[in-house]
Write a protein that holds these residues in place. Structure first.
Motif, mmCIF file in Angstrom:
data_model
loop_
_atom_site.group_PDB
_atom_site.id
_atom_site.type_symbol
_atom_site.label_atom_id
_atom_site.label_comp_id
_atom_site.label_asym_id
_atom_site.label_seq_id
_atom_site.Cartn_x
_atom_site.Cartn_y
_atom_site.Cartn_z
ATOM 1 N N TYR A 136 14.816 138.415 7.372
ATOM 2 C CA TYR A 136 15.465 138.830 6.130
ATOM 3 C C TYR A 136 16.154 137.644 5.468
ATOM 4 O O TYR A 136 16.046 137.466 4.245
ATOM 5 C CB TYR A 136 16.474 139.955 6.402
ATOM 6 C CG TYR A 136 15.804 141.240 6.848
ATOM 7 C CD1 TYR A 136 15.381 142.174 5.912
ATOM 8 C CD2 TYR A 136 15.591 141.496 8.193
ATOM 9 C CE1 TYR A 136 14.759 143.353 6.312
ATOM 10 C CE2 TYR A 136 14.970 142.673 8.603
ATOM 11 C CZ TYR A 136 14.558 143.594 7.659
ATOM 12 O OH TYR A 136 13.937 144.746 8.060
ATOM 13 N N LYS A 196 13.443 135.206 4.065
ATOM 14 C CA LYS A 196 12.738 135.704 2.879
ATOM 15 C C LYS A 196 13.602 135.566 1.634
ATOM 16 O O LYS A 196 13.128 135.164 0.583
ATOM 17 C CB LYS A 196 12.328 137.156 3.067
ATOM 18 C CG LYS A 196 11.548 137.710 1.883
ATOM 19 C CD LYS A 196 11.108 139.127 2.127
ATOM 20 C CE LYS A 196 10.256 139.635 1.003
ATOM 21 N NZ LYS A 196 10.996 140.013 -0.178
ATOM 22 N N SER A 226 5.858 135.251 1.438
ATOM 23 C CA SER A 226 5.097 136.467 1.180
ATOM 24 C C SER A 226 4.683 137.124 2.496
ATOM 25 O O SER A 226 4.790 138.345 2.661
ATOM 26 C CB SER A 226 3.856 136.123 0.341
ATOM 27 O OG SER A 226 2.959 137.194 0.333
ATOM 28 N N GLY A 251 7.577 138.769 4.085
ATOM 29 C CA GLY A 251 7.804 140.068 3.451
ATOM 30 C C GLY A 251 6.869 141.133 4.004
ATOM 31 O O GLY A 251 7.279 142.275 4.258
ATOM 32 N N GLU A 252 5.608 140.775 4.218
ATOM 33 C CA GLU A 252 4.640 141.723 4.794
ATOM 34 C C GLU A 252 5.041 142.110 6.216
ATOM 35 O O GLU A 252 4.925 143.280 6.596
ATOM 36 C CB GLU A 252 3.237 141.119 4.792
ATOM 37 C CG GLU A 252 2.620 140.972 3.432
ATOM 38 C CD GLU A 252 1.285 140.240 3.455
ATOM 39 O OE1 GLU A 252 0.629 140.193 4.530
ATOM 40 O OE2 GLU A 252 0.889 139.716 2.402
ATOM 41 N N ILE A 281 8.096 142.081 7.453
ATOM 42 C CA ILE A 281 9.274 142.937 7.333
ATOM 43 C C ILE A 281 8.840 144.371 7.008
ATOM 44 O O ILE A 281 9.323 145.330 7.609
ATOM 45 C CB ILE A 281 10.249 142.388 6.260
ATOM 46 C CG1 ILE A 281 10.929 141.117 6.768
ATOM 47 C CG2 ILE A 281 11.288 143.438 5.875
ATOM 48 C CD1 ILE A 281 11.732 140.370 5.714
ATOM 49 N N GLU A 282 7.919 144.517 6.053
ATOM 50 C CA GLU A 282 7.415 145.849 5.704
ATOM 51 C C GLU A 282 6.785 146.530 6.911
ATOM 52 O O GLU A 282 6.968 147.729 7.124
ATOM 53 C CB GLU A 282 6.395 145.750 4.571
ATOM 54 C CG GLU A 282 7.007 145.501 3.220
ATOM 55 C CD GLU A 282 5.947 145.392 2.131
ATOM 56 O OE1 GLU A 282 4.873 146.040 2.246
ATOM 57 O OE2 GLU A 282 6.184 144.650 1.164
ATOM 58 N N PHE A 283 6.033 145.772 7.703
ATOM 59 C CA PHE A 283 5.409 146.329 8.910
ATOM 60 C C PHE A 283 6.481 146.852 9.864
ATOM 61 O O PHE A 283 6.372 147.958 10.390
ATOM 62 C CB PHE A 283 4.547 145.261 9.593
ATOM 63 C CG PHE A 283 3.950 145.714 10.889
ATOM 64 C CD1 PHE A 283 2.827 146.528 10.912
ATOM 65 C CD2 PHE A 283 4.511 145.329 12.090
ATOM 66 C CE1 PHE A 283 2.277 146.958 12.110
ATOM 67 C CE2 PHE A 283 3.974 145.752 13.297
ATOM 68 C CZ PHE A 283 2.852 146.566 13.307
ATOM 69 N N GLN A 310 9.426 147.798 9.083
ATOM 70 C CA GLN A 310 10.170 148.888 8.458
ATOM 71 C C GLN A 310 9.365 150.175 8.338
ATOM 72 O O GLN A 310 9.926 151.205 7.963
ATOM 73 C CB GLN A 310 10.669 148.458 7.076
ATOM 74 C CG GLN A 310 11.785 147.460 7.142
ATOM 75 C CD GLN A 310 12.268 147.032 5.768
ATOM 76 O OE1 GLN A 310 11.586 147.190 4.758
ATOM 77 N NE2 GLN A 310 13.456 146.463 5.718
ATOM 78 N N ASP A 311 8.073 150.124 8.647
ATOM 79 C CA ASP A 311 7.273 151.341 8.657
ATOM 80 C C ASP A 311 8.012 152.374 9.511
ATOM 81 O O ASP A 311 8.539 152.032 10.577
ATOM 82 C CB ASP A 311 5.895 151.037 9.257
ATOM 83 C CG ASP A 311 5.079 152.292 9.469
ATOM 84 O OD1 ASP A 311 4.481 152.769 8.495
ATOM 85 O OD2 ASP A 311 5.071 152.803 10.622
ATOM 86 N N ARG A 339 9.800 151.465 12.910
ATOM 87 C CA ARG A 339 11.267 151.414 12.874
ATOM 88 C C ARG A 339 11.871 152.297 13.977
ATOM 89 O O ARG A 339 12.824 151.913 14.650
ATOM 90 C CB ARG A 339 11.751 151.876 11.485
ATOM 91 C CG ARG A 339 13.222 151.751 11.289
ATOM 92 C CD ARG A 339 13.590 150.294 11.012
ATOM 93 N NE ARG A 339 14.841 150.045 11.695
ATOM 94 C CZ ARG A 339 15.202 148.883 12.230
ATOM 95 N NH1 ARG A 339 14.433 147.847 12.151
ATOM 96 N NH2 ARG A 339 16.336 148.746 12.834
#
Length: 177
Positions: A38, A41, A59, A62-63, A65-67, A69-70, A74
């Motif tokens: 975090y 980024k 980038s 960020g991907e 992090i999104e993974f 946070q799924d 999570r």
């Protein structure tokens, strides 16, 4: 047979080849390194020297992090965070790559020689009896000098490590030579 390695989360985002290994791999990632993503980024400080590379890596961060946070991932991570040294259930990225988040705890066992994240990586590798992957030559040197009880591979030797590298017994024997 799946190979397991301790690694920092940012290394996975930085080195794309780690996400397409020829053999199944589990990356054990100390949770504190996930939290670093975090800062990296959003931070003004570049992750990479080249501006274009920096944008690309941020980038990918960020991907990643999104993974993490799924909702399902999570939930797995949150369960692991309830107890020190607990591993999450595998977070499956693809058929050959999964992540396991470790609720590692820095206990200053290695003193001033290593920062808290390095200490967590070393302790995780030692505790699980699995090798570390890093691109930091200074860290590799300090691990060798301190005689920390871990096997460490340079990212450049990733394919060798995945193919089996030095077996634990062979490594212990060669270290004493």
């Amino acid at each position: 047979m799946r190979r397991r390695f301790v690694i920092e989360a940012v290394m996975v985002a930085t080195y794309g080849q780690l996400l397409v290994p020829n053999h199944p791999v589990d990356y054990v990632i100390p949770y504190s390194t996930v939290m670093e993503l975090y800062d990296m980024k959003e931070g003004a400080e570049p992750v990479m020297d080249d501006p274009e590379d920096d944008r690309h890596v941020k980038s990918k961060i960020g991907e990643l992090i999104e993974f993490f946070q799924d909702p399902l991932n999570r939930k797995k991570i949150e369960r692991a965070l309830q107890v020190p040294w607990r591993e999450s259930s595998p977070l499956i990225l693809n058929e050959n790559v999964s992540f396991i988040i470790m609720n590692a705890m820095d206990n200053a066992q290695f003193g001033d020689g290593f920062d808290p994240i390095e200490t967590e990586q070393i302790l995780t590798a030692s505790r699980l009896q699995i090798p570390m992957l890093t691109d930091q030559l200074e860290l590799q040197d300090r691990i060798i000098e301190s005689e920390a009880p871990v096997q460490v591979y340079d990212i450049e030797d990733f394919e060798f490590a995945v193919e089996g590298g030095m077996a634990g017994l062979d490594w212990e024997t060669s270290r004493d030579l």
